[in-house]
Structure formats: C-alpha cells, structure tokens
Design an enzyme around this catalytic site. Structure first.
Site, PDB file in Angstrom:
ATOM      1  N   ASP A 112      -8.274   5.399  -9.387  1.00  0.00           N
ATOM      2  CA  ASP A 112      -9.264   4.759  -8.521  1.00  0.00           C
ATOM      3  C   ASP A 112      -9.811   3.534  -9.246  1.00  0.00           C
ATOM      4  O   ASP A 112     -10.891   3.549  -9.831  1.00  0.00           O
ATOM      5  CB  ASP A 112     -10.389   5.740  -8.197  1.00  0.00           C
ATOM      6  CG  ASP A 112     -11.286   5.223  -7.079  1.00  0.00           C
ATOM      7  OD1 ASP A 112     -10.901   4.239  -6.425  1.00  0.00           O
ATOM      8  OD2 ASP A 112     -12.370   5.797  -6.871  1.00  0.00           O
ATOM      9  N   GLU A 122      -3.231  -0.489 -13.077  1.00  0.00           N
ATOM     10  CA  GLU A 122      -4.544  -0.233 -12.467  1.00  0.00           C
ATOM     11  C   GLU A 122      -5.611  -0.452 -13.528  1.00  0.00           C
ATOM     12  O   GLU A 122      -5.651   0.234 -14.555  1.00  0.00           O
ATOM     13  CB  GLU A 122      -4.607   1.201 -11.951  1.00  0.00           C
ATOM     14  CG  GLU A 122      -5.763   1.458 -11.002  1.00  0.00           C
ATOM     15  CD  GLU A 122      -5.358   1.207  -9.554  1.00  0.00           C
ATOM     16  OE1 GLU A 122      -6.189   1.457  -8.668  1.00  0.00           O
ATOM     17  OE2 GLU A 122      -4.223   0.757  -9.305  1.00  0.00           O
ATOM     18  N   LYS A 127      -4.027  13.054  -1.238  1.00  0.00           N
ATOM     19  CA  LYS A 127      -5.390  12.869  -1.748  1.00  0.00           C
ATOM     20  C   LYS A 127      -6.109  14.200  -1.951  1.00  0.00           C
ATOM     21  O   LYS A 127      -5.809  15.203  -1.288  1.00  0.00           O
ATOM     22  CB  LYS A 127      -6.187  11.969  -0.804  1.00  0.00           C
ATOM     23  CG  LYS A 127      -5.589  10.568  -0.658  1.00  0.00           C
ATOM     24  CD  LYS A 127      -6.547   9.609   0.011  1.00  0.00           C
ATOM     25  CE  LYS A 127      -7.646   9.178  -0.951  1.00  0.00           C
ATOM     26  NZ  LYS A 127      -8.505   8.120  -0.381  1.00  0.00           N
ATOM     27  N   LYS A 139       6.476   9.951  -5.566  1.00  0.00           N
ATOM     28  CA  LYS A 139       7.466   8.896  -5.362  1.00  0.00           C
ATOM     29  C   LYS A 139       8.877   9.459  -5.489  1.00  0.00           C
ATOM     30  O   LYS A 139       9.130  10.310  -6.357  1.00  0.00           O
ATOM     31  CB  LYS A 139       7.298   7.792  -6.414  1.00  0.00           C
ATOM     32  CG  LYS A 139       5.909   7.174  -6.489  1.00  0.00           C
ATOM     33  CD  LYS A 139       5.819   6.211  -7.666  1.00  0.00           C
ATOM     34  CE  LYS A 139       4.428   5.637  -7.817  1.00  0.00           C
ATOM     35  NZ  LYS A 139       4.311   4.779  -9.032  1.00  0.00           N
ATOM     36  N   CYS A 169     -39.833  -2.838 -22.857  1.00  0.00           N
ATOM     37  CA  CYS A 169     -40.705  -3.636 -23.733  1.00  0.00           C
ATOM     38  C   CYS A 169     -41.413  -2.822 -24.810  1.00  0.00           C
ATOM     39  O   CYS A 169     -42.061  -3.387 -25.692  1.00  0.00           O
ATOM     40  CB  CYS A 169     -41.736  -4.400 -22.910  1.00  0.00           C
ATOM     41  SG  CYS A 169     -42.967  -3.344 -22.091  1.00  0.00           S
ATOM     42  N   CYS A 201     -43.556  -7.856 -19.352  1.00  0.00           N
ATOM     43  CA  CYS A 201     -42.450  -6.927 -19.616  1.00  0.00           C
ATOM     44  C   CYS A 201     -41.156  -7.590 -19.164  1.00  0.00           C
ATOM     45  O   CYS A 201     -41.073  -8.061 -18.020  1.00  0.00           O
ATOM     46  CB  CYS A 201     -42.666  -5.621 -18.848  1.00  0.00           C
ATOM     47  SG  CYS A 201     -41.254  -4.488 -18.879  1.00  0.00           S
ATOM     48  N   SER A 234       0.836  -1.192   0.000  1.00  0.00           N
ATOM     49  CA  SER A 234       0.000   0.000   0.000  1.00  0.00           C
ATOM     50  C   SER A 234       0.875   1.248   0.000  1.00  0.00           C
ATOM     51  O   SER A 234       2.104   1.173   0.070  1.00  0.00           O
ATOM     52  CB  SER A 234      -0.906   0.012   1.220  1.00  0.00           C
ATOM     53  OG  SER A 234      -1.825  -1.047   1.183  1.00  0.00           O
TER      54      SER A 234
END
Length: 726
Positions: A164, A219, A366, A342, A460, A479, A116
């Site tokens: 995300d 991701e 964030k 990073k 329908c 339907c 994480s």
C-alpha cells in the site's frame, strides 16, 4: 483512499459538488435489474464524474475524499452498469489507469505500460480469474504457451504481498540509476528522478551482471514504525499528522524540495520487470523465463525485493497463501492490503496479454478491512492554535465505518485516566458523530500503566496549566506551535485573506527563520532577497507576497479581530465586537462585564477574550503587530428595519453568507452563529449542516430557504442580493 476530506466546490475538477458519490456515498446499490436504461445511464455518468474526482484527489493530490473500499464499491458498480446496459464510454475510468501528471514536474514515458490489477476480496472471484486464465490460454492457438498450457493443465502462480504505497518505474542504464517516474496515467508519469534518488534502498549502481537497460516497477512506502515516529514529530511541532503511510509516501515523492524528501523515511520494494534489454540483443544476461526467477535476478542486482514471494502450484494454494499472510499482517513493518497473484510463466503472460487498464495475468486478492479494534502505537500531545493540549493516539490503521483511521483523539488528561489507556493497548475506536475518531474503550491492556500526561508544553517547554479536565500551554503567541498556527489563521480566508500564505508556505518561512510570529510578516519587505532565494519562490513570488502583506496593513476591525485567532471569536462574533465597541483599543480595554453585554457573547466567551488580551505574551506580540497594522474603526451605520430580529445562517447562499450577515446587521438585526430560543429565523442554503437544523426544530425556530429570506427582506424594503453583489 483512506481518510475522508472536506470538499470545497471551488476545489473540484471533475464533479459537481452535489454529486452523491463524492463524500460519504451510499454504496448499497439496488440490483441492476431494477433500473431502466435511462436511470442506469444517469447513475453511470455520476459515478464516472465522481471516480475521476477521486482519482485526481488520490493520485495527483494525495488528499482522498473516501475510503479505499468505498472507492472499490463505486468502481465495481460502474463496471457492472456498463456491462449490463452496454454503456460505451471511451473515456470512462474503467477503460484506463487512474492518475495524471503534475504541472510542476516533468513527464516521462514508461518503458512499458504500468497498468492496474483487477481485484476483489471474494475467493469466488479469484477462482473465476483462474478459470479465465486457463480458458484464454487454451484458446491461444498460435501461442507457444498454448502447446504447454491447456485448459486441463496446471497453471502455477507467483504470490506476493500487495503493498500500500506509490507505484514507480526506475530505469538503469549500464547498471547506473538514470530515471524514476510515478505511474501517472500508466503510460506517462511524473519525473521524480531526484526524489527517488534520496531513497537509501534504491541503489545508484546495480551489482552483478545486469542487462544494458533495466526498467523495474517498485512501490515506494514508509515503514510503519518510521511513520509513527514521523507523525509524532509533526504533532509535537504543531503540524497536522499524515493520515496514513501511503499518503505520506505519495505526498513526499511529489515534493519539489529535495531536502524535504531526503528527511522523510522512504523505502522501496521492487517487484516487476518493465524492460530488459541487452547490448546488441544478445550479449549480457538473458531475461528469466518466469516471474520468481526475475525477482531472484533483481535481488542479485542489489535491488530491494520483498522476501514473502512464493510459488503456488495452483489457485487453491494461492488462496491459502493469502489467508496465511492475512494472519501475519500485523507483524509486518509495512502496510499491505492483500496479495497479488500472478501467472508465473512469462510466455503464458505474453499469451494472455492485457486489457485497456489491467493485466489479464494478474489478480489482487484483498484482505477484509480491519474493524474497530486496533493497537495504540504511540500517544502524543498536540498543541492547538489557542494553546489547548490534546492527547492523540497514533493507531495501527483500522477501518471504522468505511474509513481508515490511523489516529484518534483522547480529548484530555482526564479522559486518559478514565479509559486507563497506554501505549501498546488494544482499543476499540469509534467515530464521534460519524466524523471524529476517538478511543471508546480499552479492550486489552498491554501497558504497565496509563499514559502520563506531560507537565510541560511539548512545543515550548512552558509549564502546563489545567482548567478543569482541560490542559493548556499559557505561552500564547510566544509558543512556536501556537505562533505558526496563528500565522496560518491570520492569513486565511477567515482572517485577512493574504494570498500565498498557506500552511506549507508558512512552515517554509518559519524553517527559514523569516517568520516566527505575526509581526514578522510585516518585516518581509526588508528581507525580500532572502525570501526570493527560497526553494520554489523567486523574485515574482516574493514581490507578490510582499504586496499582499502590505495591502493588509489597514484591515477592517472585524476582520482583524477574527484574524487574531481568539478562541470562540469567529467572523460573526468579531463583527458584533467591532460594531459594539467601534475601535480595537476599546475592544482590548473592555472589561469582562462589558464584553458580556455584546450580542451573542456570554460570560464564557467574554472571559476568553479578556484572558487573551491580558496574557503578557499576547500583549507583547499585539503591541509589536500594531506598529505595522492599523485596524480601521467600525463606523457601520445601521437602520432599524429588522430591529429586534435574530438570524442564523447555514449552508451556501447565492452570495457569500458573510454578505447576508452584514446586510441584516446593517438593518438592526443580530446575526449569531448558533440557534437558541432567542433565534427568530434559520436561513437554510444549499448543503446545510444538520446540527443547526436540529436545534431549530427543538426550539420551534422557523426555517427560510433563500427565496423566502429574500421575500422577508423585501417586505422590509431591503433588496436581496444587494445590488453591488448581484
């Protein structure tokens, strides 16, 4: 963790149902200084159990109970307690990566741990991360990077969007795609090789001159425009839309039906190297020395790399990058909730190393949650089980009261006209009763005119009928959208409780052409071979379902009436109808006036029941259904010990509430579903609802807990719980 979910005690794996941090938890904690050691330990135990449950629901089941930011607050509180009181728990969620594998999928060991990233929305925490990086590098001693990077030297950072979606590892050997796995517990993940193979942005063969073995982290996500289009298709088909793009991507990737995966609009960004091995340790390209150069290498191999990565000369430039990207967030076609900062130099990363669950060289800064005002991306019409047509606004996800909302009800055509809302408008969203999201007002109109409600049912094509402000499809059980939902309800616990017929299996049976309407369930024995050949079934599963269906051919009358899904006819009303009329033929033939004479049924419900049975489409389906099903007459013998009393029940009792309702009715009382001035007692179990208690207070209706209810029954010579239920 975006949309809140209902929690069933039988569905929990790691926490008790009364854990205060499961649903709508209060994250406004008292300062740790106000706690003694025992109170801190107790709170930490509750938090660990709740976080394990949230991790399981989020990573393994894609069915979150709370919003992301609420989860972050719970996690941060647990870390704070463990640090302040030295609460050592080797299996704490703070000591490992959340997740786990699914039994249905094989397991894969990762090339390198997929950990994480520590995160915060506070710039002070980002600057503290930078100070910690410099301090740790200065202490490196023998590390090569310590000679280059000191406490006062510059540290440059790579900055990227924080996607995300669902994190995956993809492995290439000799440039060919060989394996993919979810993050799982960080060291072992679910094998999703065939699922990821369907993603067009994941190449089967790498370009250029890749290393002999390359393991990359990416991701998986669904683009925002594709997500809205897919949700529109689901709603118009009578299915529940996905809560948000992340849940949709995660749920899709764990599908065992590869064809279903291929139909979903998945995409993937790659952003890290987990393993880079060259033949004999020398031939082939050398691994770059810094992160941004690695991203360039991945691009050269044909991997999908996001183009927003930048180099920041220092932490202040990284903070500026985050603020700039926050302003561009709404223009992106993928969901992000922050940026990842990073250390760019790979040698410095190796010097910094990792903690038990996270990297020391990376930090997620964030974004603040979106609040209340958002854009209507689309408006679609959902067909309910009873034929009611409800317009639904598909929204750019927005935070409302700590919950991420991506859709909201517009109630009915009149509400659309009153609001003047159209596609593209900016609207304010609120949660009615803190539960159901709804559009409160148009803040700024960008549409030419309000949304025009359709004249035909989207499922329908039948002409829409209006009843005051409401719109309905009159095609009833004929339907497709109503029929599929009717089958799901018919087989549910609120119906005939046919095990093995949940929403997903009914959808699969419908798509295979095996079950279109309710009577088709009873034709499954003649189509056993087709059933057994379906993906994920087999002969044993087919035989089990057929046995369950055949066991439902002689249901109790009350259960059958509840299973038909007549609007406003739940279990209690169905019991009252069964006991009043005795047979299904009598209920079906009863006039509106005769129906209105039944306890707990007024004129409105009586009219609804009468209309259901008189509808030609419903009549045809019911006639067909009765060729296979024989509802048993109700011959309940009632005493008079409780004659004249009316009970309402809320919350969970030690025995099923239906048993309590049956018991009081068997002794002459009425058991109704709502509190009124005619109610004598409200029986309150564990985890009760608030509305019935508020109604009881307003009508001066006395409340009984289960012990007092038992005492009342004992005064009338009635045992609780019944002996055979003990």
């Amino acid at each position: 963790m975006s949309q809140p979910a209902e929690v069933d005690a039988d569905d929990l794996r790691y926490a008790d149902p009364d854990n205060p941090y499961l649903t709508e938890p209060d994250a406004d904690f008292a300062p740790v200084e106000d706690l003694d050691a025992d109170a801190a330990a107790e709170q930490a135990d509750l938090l660990r159990a709740a976080i394990r449950e949230h991790d399981h629901r989020y990573y393994a089941r894609n069915d979150p109970l709370i919003a992301d930011r609420t989860y972050d607050a719970l996690f941060a509180r647990l870390e704070e307690l463990e640090d302040a009181f030295d609460l050592d728990a080797g299996d704490s969620p703070t000591r490992r990566v959340a997740g786990g594998t699914l039994e249905e999928l094989g397991e894969v060991e990762h090339a390198a741990p997929m950990l994480s990233i520590d995160q915060s929305g506070d710039a002070a925490d980002v600057r503290e991360f930078d100070e910690r990086v410099r301090r740790e590098l200065a202490r490196g001693g023998d590390g090569e990077s310590a000679e280059v990077v000191g406490e006062d030297a510059d540290v440059s950072y790579s900055c990227e969007p924080k996607f995300d979606g669902l994190s995956v590892e993809v492995v290439y050997e000799d440039g060919r795609y060989v394996q993919a796995a979810t993050r799982g517990d960080g060291r072992v993940g679910d094998d999703v090789t065939e699922q990821v193979r369907t993603i067009r942005s994941v190449p089967e063969r790498l370009a250029g001159d890749p290393p002999e073995t390359l393991a990359v982290r990416g991701e998986v996500f669904i683009p925002r425009d594709a997500f809205q289009a897919h949700n529109r298709e689901r709603i118009e088909a009578g299915k529940e839309p996905f809560a948000n793009p992340r849940n949709a991507a995660a749920g899709t990737l764990r599908q065992l039906d590869i064809d279903a995966v291929a139909e979903r609009p998945l995409d993937c960004f790659f952003y890290d190297v987990l393993g880079w091995e060259t033949a004999g340790g020398s031939d082939g390209p050398e691994r770059p020395d810094d992160h941004l150069a690695e991203l360039d290498a991945l691009r050269s191999f044909g991997l999908h790399v996001n183009d927003r990565a930048e180099l920041a000369a220092d932490i202040e430039a990284a903070i500026d990058y985050r603020d700039r990207l926050a302003g561009e967030r709404e223009d992106l076609n993928y969901e992000i909730d922050g940026v990842v900062i990073k250390v760019n130099d790979r040698a410095a990363r190796e010097e910094l190393g990792t903690k038990s669950r996270s990297y020391r060289w990376a930090f997620a800064y964030k974004f603040p949650a979106r609040h209340e005002v958002t854009t209507v991306e689309d408006i679609v019409v959902q067909v309910g089980r009873t034929g009611r047509l409800t317009p639904v606004a598909l929204l750019d996800p927005v935070d409302v009261g700590g919950v991420t909302v991506s859709r909201a009800t517009l109630h009915n055509p009149d509400e659309i006209e009153s609001l003047g809302v159209g596609v593209g408008d900016e609207v304010r969203v609120k949660r009615a009763g803190d539960v159901i999201p709804q559009v409160a007002e148009v803040v700024e109109s960008h549409s030419d005119r309000p949304y025009e409600f359709p004249d035909q049912c989207p499922a329908c094509g039948s002409d829409v009928e209006r009843d005051g402000p409401l719109a309905f499809c009159p095609n009833g059980l004929a339907c497709p959208a109503q029929a599929e939902r009717a089958v799901v309800h018919y087989a549910s616990r609120g119906g005939l409780d046919i095990e093995g017929l949940g929403e997903e299996s009914v959808e699969q049976l419908r798509e295979a052409g095996l079950v279109e309407t309710l009577p088709d369930l009873y034709r499954l024995p003649d189509r056993r071979e087709e059933l057994a050949e379906l993906e994920g079934w087999g002969e044993t599963s087919a035989d089990n379902l057929i046995a369950e269906v055949e066991a439902s051919t002689e249901p109790e009358l009350a259960d059958f009436l509840a299973a038909l899904g007549i609007h406003e006819v739940g279990a209690a009303t169905a019991r009252n109808l069964a006991r009043h009329f005795g047979t299904f033929e009598a209920v079906r033939a009863a006039s509106e006036a005769e129906l209105a004479e039944v306890d707990d049924i007024g004129e409105t419900v009586a009219r609804t029941v009468r209309d259901f049975f008189e509808a030609e489409q419903n009549a045809r389906v019911i006639d067909d259904l009765l060729e296979y099903v024989d509802p048993q007459p109700d011959d309940t013998e009632t005493g008079d010990a409780l004659d004249g009393l009316t009970f309402v029940f809320t919350g969970s009792l030690s025995t099923a509430r239906s048993v309590a309702q049956d018991l009081v009715e068997a002794h002459g009382a009425n058991a109704t579903s709502s509190v009124s001035g005619n109610t004598d007692y409200l029986v309150v179990g564990d985890s009760p609802g608030t509305s019935k208690r508020e109604d009881a207070e307003a009508n001066d209706v006395p409340e009984l807990d289960e012990a007092a209810f038992s005492d009342l029954l004992a005064e009338h010579g009635i045992e609780w719980p019944p002996e055979d239920e003990g």
